[in-house]
Motif scaffolding. Structure first.
Motif, PDB file in Angstrom:
ATOM      1  N   GLU A 120      39.298  31.603  33.263  1.00 47.45           N
ATOM      2  CA  GLU A 120      39.155  32.255  34.569  1.00 47.45           C
ATOM      3  C   GLU A 120      38.877  31.173  35.603  1.00 47.45           C
ATOM      4  O   GLU A 120      37.805  30.575  35.613  1.00 47.45           O
ATOM      5  CB  GLU A 120      37.984  33.243  34.556  1.00 47.45           C
ATOM      6  CG  GLU A 120      38.143  34.426  33.634  1.00 47.45           C
ATOM      7  CD  GLU A 120      39.081  35.498  34.194  1.00 47.45           C
ATOM      8  OE1 GLU A 120      39.508  35.389  35.365  1.00 47.45           O
ATOM      9  OE2 GLU A 120      39.397  36.429  33.437  1.00 47.45           O
TER      10      GLU A 120
ATOM     11  N   ASP B 149      47.267  38.880  38.447  1.00 51.22           N
ATOM     12  CA  ASP B 149      46.585  39.118  37.175  1.00 51.22           C
ATOM     13  C   ASP B 149      47.528  38.701  36.042  1.00 51.22           C
ATOM     14  O   ASP B 149      48.684  39.116  36.022  1.00 51.22           O
ATOM     15  CB  ASP B 149      46.219  40.600  37.066  1.00 51.22           C
ATOM     16  CG  ASP B 149      45.182  40.854  35.979  1.00 51.22           C
ATOM     17  OD1 ASP B 149      45.385  40.384  34.825  1.00 51.22           O
ATOM     18  OD2 ASP B 149      44.169  41.513  36.283  1.00 51.22           O
TER      19      ASP B 149
ATOM     20  N   ALA C  38      43.527  34.579  36.323  1.00 59.81           N
ATOM     21  CA  ALA C  38      42.572  35.515  36.904  1.00 59.81           C
ATOM     22  C   ALA C  38      42.733  36.858  36.222  1.00 59.81           C
ATOM     23  O   ALA C  38      43.850  37.293  35.933  1.00 59.81           O
ATOM     24  CB  ALA C  38      42.815  35.654  38.406  1.00 59.81           C
ATOM     25  N   THR C  39      41.612  37.525  35.960  1.00 62.92           N
ATOM     26  CA  THR C  39      41.614  38.861  35.379  1.00 62.92           C
ATOM     27  C   THR C  39      40.945  39.799  36.372  1.00 62.92           C
ATOM     28  O   THR C  39      39.755  39.610  36.694  1.00 62.92           O
ATOM     29  CB  THR C  39      40.816  38.866  34.059  1.00 62.92           C
ATOM     30  OG1 THR C  39      41.246  37.776  33.250  1.00 62.92           O
ATOM     31  CG2 THR C  39      41.007  40.174  33.302  1.00 62.92           C
ATOM     32  N   GLU C  40      41.710  40.742  36.872  1.00 64.99           N
ATOM     33  CA  GLU C  40      41.161  41.747  37.805  1.00 64.99           C
ATOM     34  C   GLU C  40      40.397  41.115  38.961  1.00 64.99           C
ATOM     35  O   GLU C  40      39.240  41.467  39.209  1.00 64.99           O
ATOM     36  CB  GLU C  40      40.226  42.714  37.066  1.00 64.99           C
ATOM     37  CG  GLU C  40      40.965  43.702  36.213  1.00 64.99           C
ATOM     38  CD  GLU C  40      40.033  44.626  35.445  1.00 64.99           C
ATOM     39  OE1 GLU C  40      38.819  44.624  35.743  1.00 64.99           O
ATOM     40  OE2 GLU C  40      40.520  45.318  34.553  1.00 64.99           O
ATOM     41  N   ARG C  41      41.031  40.119  39.601  1.00 63.11           N
ATOM     42  CA  ARG C  41      40.372  39.567  40.780  1.00 63.11           C
ATOM     43  C   ARG C  41      41.276  39.766  41.990  1.00 63.11           C
ATOM     44  O   ARG C  41      42.408  39.265  41.991  1.00 63.11           O
ATOM     45  CB  ARG C  41      40.013  38.086  40.562  1.00 63.11           C
ATOM     46  CG  ARG C  41      38.693  37.955  39.779  1.00 63.11           C
ATOM     47  CD  ARG C  41      38.224  36.530  39.719  1.00 63.11           C
ATOM     48  NE  ARG C  41      39.013  35.770  38.750  1.00 63.11           N
ATOM     49  CZ  ARG C  41      39.358  34.502  38.910  1.00 63.11           C
ATOM     50  NH1 ARG C  41      39.023  33.845  39.996  1.00 63.11           N
ATOM     51  NH2 ARG C  41      40.048  33.884  37.976  1.00 63.11           N
TER      52      ARG C  41
ATOM     53  N   PRO D  62      38.429  29.950  39.512  1.00 59.86           N
ATOM     54  CA  PRO D  62      38.183  30.468  40.871  1.00 59.86           C
ATOM     55  C   PRO D  62      39.424  30.342  41.751  1.00 59.86           C
ATOM     56  O   PRO D  62      39.706  31.219  42.540  1.00 59.86           O
ATOM     57  CB  PRO D  62      37.053  29.566  41.383  1.00 59.86           C
ATOM     58  CG  PRO D  62      36.359  29.071  40.162  1.00 59.86           C
ATOM     59  CD  PRO D  62      37.436  28.956  39.111  1.00 59.86           C
TER      60      PRO D  62
END
Lengths: 598, 598
Positions: B346, B399, B391-394, B348
């Motif tokens: 993950e 995604d 990224a997961t669910e950001r 930023p």
């Protein structure tokens, strides 16, 4: 005296370690706690396994951080000890090693240390156990053997004695003289280890670089004499922490260990194998090859003549003076091209040499290789090379050439040669074992180990030789335990005129290893030469070295399989092997052959 | 500033070294004399090769034992120097390194040293050459940089300056503060090397254990700041003697070297790659397998559910809470069974992370693995593991699961899990490189390296992690550069109730690694447990550890291919990975699987 080895000295599972120790002929073992913890066998099963293998359990080790502690912490130590004494009862072990404390809570109070060790010994005695207290070289307050003995003496407990460890004593530079003053029956145990003389942190040195006696730089025999003078009669036990042994097979390591101990026992008069008698020369070098033609071509160009053939096997004898090479096209165990498989050594007493080798746990090879052959005494070196103890034209002894039939007169062009040295590639895990083997079994003297920069990693090289240079063997090992067959072996031939020898070889069609011009420019910067001398070297690829005694000139043939030849001329008592030139030679060989073969 | 590397830092022939340096992006090289001597290329050819590769020859090195000698010996040194200056003219190199004398004939006379260095500089100037004089840490009379500078200063010769070497300065414990007082234009050269903090003989330390800046324990950046403050504007050059690099491939070593130098430049403000932003979690771990069934069985028993399938490739997503495992049965590069091939982190800022990685010479992987895939930023780690920045669910970021189609709701039995840590086996030659890579490229913090005793050799293990523990990777290397695929990788899953997790896995038919009873007897000796607690651990094979912060309980599944799972429960802020239990775990795995797989 009984012999023992700590399980931490060997690799594998506990049962593998025990089996290896037993097969190598040890009488007992020290059980290292972590080996027991990791074993699926119960203590009772381990005890039974040892009994089946004829091994006693001489020590359970180690117990740490027991003495000179605040009372509450000492209470926890006693609680641990109670568990361990119960375990030892199941195991059938009656002596425990206690190492001097490294705990940050330990206080500098010998009286407290003695008092607490006494209470530990009370508990031990109730379980029928003896406590052997040892000073770790890095112990927090007690780090020397005499200090540990003072504490044991002042405790005055029958179940408390001391354990002496040659590494901890000699690494600290302690004088072992004082050992003789300790009552022998208060020395409960003796651990023996050697180590190379390294200037490094003693904990790291101890945990990673110990080796078997005779493989390092300590006077372990001198220390042992003091221990014997004190009256110690317990086991002689090897405890070696070594990163290489950890990854080697346990069986060969245990044999290496036992040979080390036997040699040590011989040195101090506790064992008397047949006396050593160093060889007086190289009778022959034997090449095994699937295809004799390239080898014959090289030998022919070198001026060797094929003079005889074995009566029963496809083995030819090639000869030039006292330099004899056997070329064996019989079934090779490994078909990996030409290799140097055997060496014949002129032994003053071949049968005695074989008996000594056998007494020092060298694998003895069958005396007759085929029906009808003359008996030949032979053993296997750690690298698998067959070493023959033999005689050439010596009255009263069978001549190894009796099995050979002459096919041509031993005539050849040029001066007679002899073998100057042989270079044998060692398995990475057995480099120290090899040096000890050649010293103990053959009576050769090991020289210092030298690092040689190959373009693809540092090689290590160590010569073993007779004092007169009649037999010289160079043991070489690669930079890593990868495929050791990738590295070349060679036969160096001594000539009195390397320039003539090189010219003659080249005239016969033999390709000499080309040496870069930059090397000769550097020689010109370093030395002064007679007119034309350097140009001759440059033309032929002759390398040059000089030491305090004399000069060394040498050149190389191309490589056949794993083997090449070197022509060397020693003058004025030069003692080395041209190590300064080895990086250039190795790079040149890589350039000719590509990545492999260095 | 220009960057350079000494040829001695890389393996192979001189041309291999030059090619590797050029491909890794260095601007120049130091030519190590032995590399030139062993090269079949003439100096003119080497010069041309360097020019073709875009490399300058920044230094020729070393010249030894020149100063403070009796006149006759100095005469010989000048004679050597004349040869070398002529060589340098052919090579096109204008700076030569002179090391402080180690000759037994050198006298302790600074005035004589300065006078002779001045005469050498006269000769050099006549050839258009500058002399950079360096204090070896083991120099006979001159062994510190400030002493060398005093001699250079008193000689007052325009063609004579000093060479600073971070190893020689920092290994002696010298204060580099004084460097700032040397006029920048009198610092003719700067060699940079780091080293692990070893208490050992400085010559051996220097010749065998140097490493690239950031891989050891020296404050190389602090030293560099002083050099920059002095006004030095020559090349930043790496000179590393290292036994491992000598046997590694030159290409990866050169890339590792350049990454080290770029990171150092960033630290002192000489380079500004995109800023690091450590990952905030593990998005997924990807297993590549030729046969999904055994992996699916293990994941099923662990309570994972197969929740989605990739739209274009044979990849399944298995999930239990935030622990996500991809199972890829697509064409694997190597068919060596199941392995951990990729990790999703993950990030930023995924694109920024990839740009930073690229700036630090990490191999960037194609952004789309197949037509139609969402773009994914990814780079290859030194061990070949693919690292995805995702990224997961950001909100605002694509995604990575967009390429997946749901096949079942993300339901599962029991508590949600997450990945506690991943254990990746490193190629033996790249262990230090791996730690630097994870620090510099990913912003993870390396912990201390620990030795772990496997029954067949010492493993080394080093964790890299974020400060909050959200991402933890354990880098492990075997005892020798043999087949690194023999060693297992694993995925550790964090649970709040390891006992329940283990029971549930076993109830589902999953076999837990059996741990010897002796281990639990030892736990009983060392710790006090609540009634029945130890019996539960014993029944399930749960291992126990404790540090100053808290406790760690963990157990292991069987191994599939090269991969197994660990269930871990951390309490009270325990920071480690149960290293104390690793020898027992490794032995147990050997016992189950035989010799391989440890």
């Amino acid at each position: 005296m009984r012999t023992s080895i700590a399980t931490v000295s060997l690799s594998g599972s506990l049962t593998e370690k025990l089996t290896a120790a037993s097969l190598a002929g040890f009488d007992g073992v020290e059980i290292f706690e972590n080996d027991l913890l990791a074993s699926p066998l119960t203590p009772e099963e381990i005890r039974a396994r040892c009994a089946d293998l004829g091994l006693t359990i001489d020590l359970y080790q180690p117990m740490r951080d027991v003495e000179a502690l605040p009372e509450e912490e000492f209470g926890r130590a006693l609680r641990r000890a109670r568990h361990k004494f119960e375990l030892m009862r199941r195991l059938g072990a009656d002596t425990v090693l206690v190492c001097s404390s490294v705990s940050p809570h330990a206080v500098d109070d010998d009286a407290l240390a003695a008092e607490q060790l006494g209470r530990l010994a009370d508990l031990a005695r109730d379980h029928g156990i003896r406590v052997a207290y040892e000073a770790l070289a890095w112990g927090r307050h007690i780090s020397t053997y005499d200090h540990a003995w003072q504490v044991v003496e002042s405790a005055g407990h029958p179940a408390l004695g001391t354990c002496l460890d040659s590494f901890h004593i000699l690494s600290r530079g302690s004088d072992p003289e004082g050992i003789g003053d300790i009552p022998g029956d208060k020395i409960f145990f003796l651990q023996l280890a050697d180590a190379p003389l390294l200037a490094m942190d003693v904990l790291q040195w101890s945990r990673h670089y110990r080796c078997f006696p005779g493989q390092g730089g300590f006077d372990v025999a001198g220390l042992l004499r003091h221990v014997l003078r004190a009256g110690y009669d317990g086991p002689l036990s090897l405890e070696v922490f070594n990163d290489v042994f950890r990854q080697s097979e346990a069986g060969p390591t245990a044999v290496d260990a036992r040979r080390s101990l036997l040699t040590l026992q011989e040195t101090v008069g506790l064992a008397a194998p047949p006396a050593p008698a160093p060889p007086t020369g190289v009778a022959f070098a034997e090449l095994v090859t699937p295809d004799a033609a390239p080898v014959a071509a090289a030998l022919g160009a070198l001026g060797f003549a094929r003079t005889a053939r074995h009566r029963g096997k496809p083995v030819d004898l090639w000869q030039r003076g006292d330099a004899r090479v056997l070329v064996n096209t019989g079934p090779a165990e490994r078909r990996d091209g030409t290799r140097l498989a055997a060496v014949g050594l002129e032994a003053p007493d071949p049968a005695g040499a074989a008996r000594r080798a056998e007494a020092l746990v060298a694998p003895v090879l069958p005396r007759r290789r085929a029906p009808g052959d003359a008996p030949l005494e032979a053993v296997a070196a750690p690298d698998g090379t067959e070493l023959f103890f033999c005689a050439t034209e010596r009255p009263g002894l069978p001549d190894w050439r009796a099995d050979f039939e002459d096919v041509a007169p031993p005539s050849y062009d040029g001066e007679p040669w002899r073998v100057d040295h042989l270079s044998l590639t060692q398995p990475w895990h057995q480099f120290d074992e090899a040096a000890l083997f050649h010293r103990a079994v053959l009576g050769l003297r090991p020289q210092e180990s030298v690092d040689v920069a190959d373009p693809y990693g540092l090689l290590r090289s160590r010569a073993v030789s007779t004092d007169d240079g009649a037999v010289r063997i160079v043991l070489t090992v690669g930079p890593a335990p990868t495929d050791d067959t990738a590295h070349a072996q060679h036969i160096a031939l001594a000539t009195d005129d390397v320039v003539a020898a090189a010219r003659s070889y080249r005239a016969a069609g033999g390709p000499l290893l080309p040496i870069p011009a930059n090397y000769y420019d550097d020689l010109a910067a370093r030395f002064e030469f007679a007119d034309g001398e350097l140009e001759t070297y440059r033309e032929l690829g002759i390398l040059y070295d000089r030491d305090a005694h004399g000069t060394f000139r040498h050149c190389y043939t191309h490589t056949v399989g794993r083997v090449f030849f070197e022509l060397v001329q020693r003058d004025g008592g030069y003692r080395g092997y041209g190590a300064a030139n080895a990086p250039v030679r190795l790079a040149a060989q890589h350039a000719v052959r590509g990545f492999t073969g260095g």
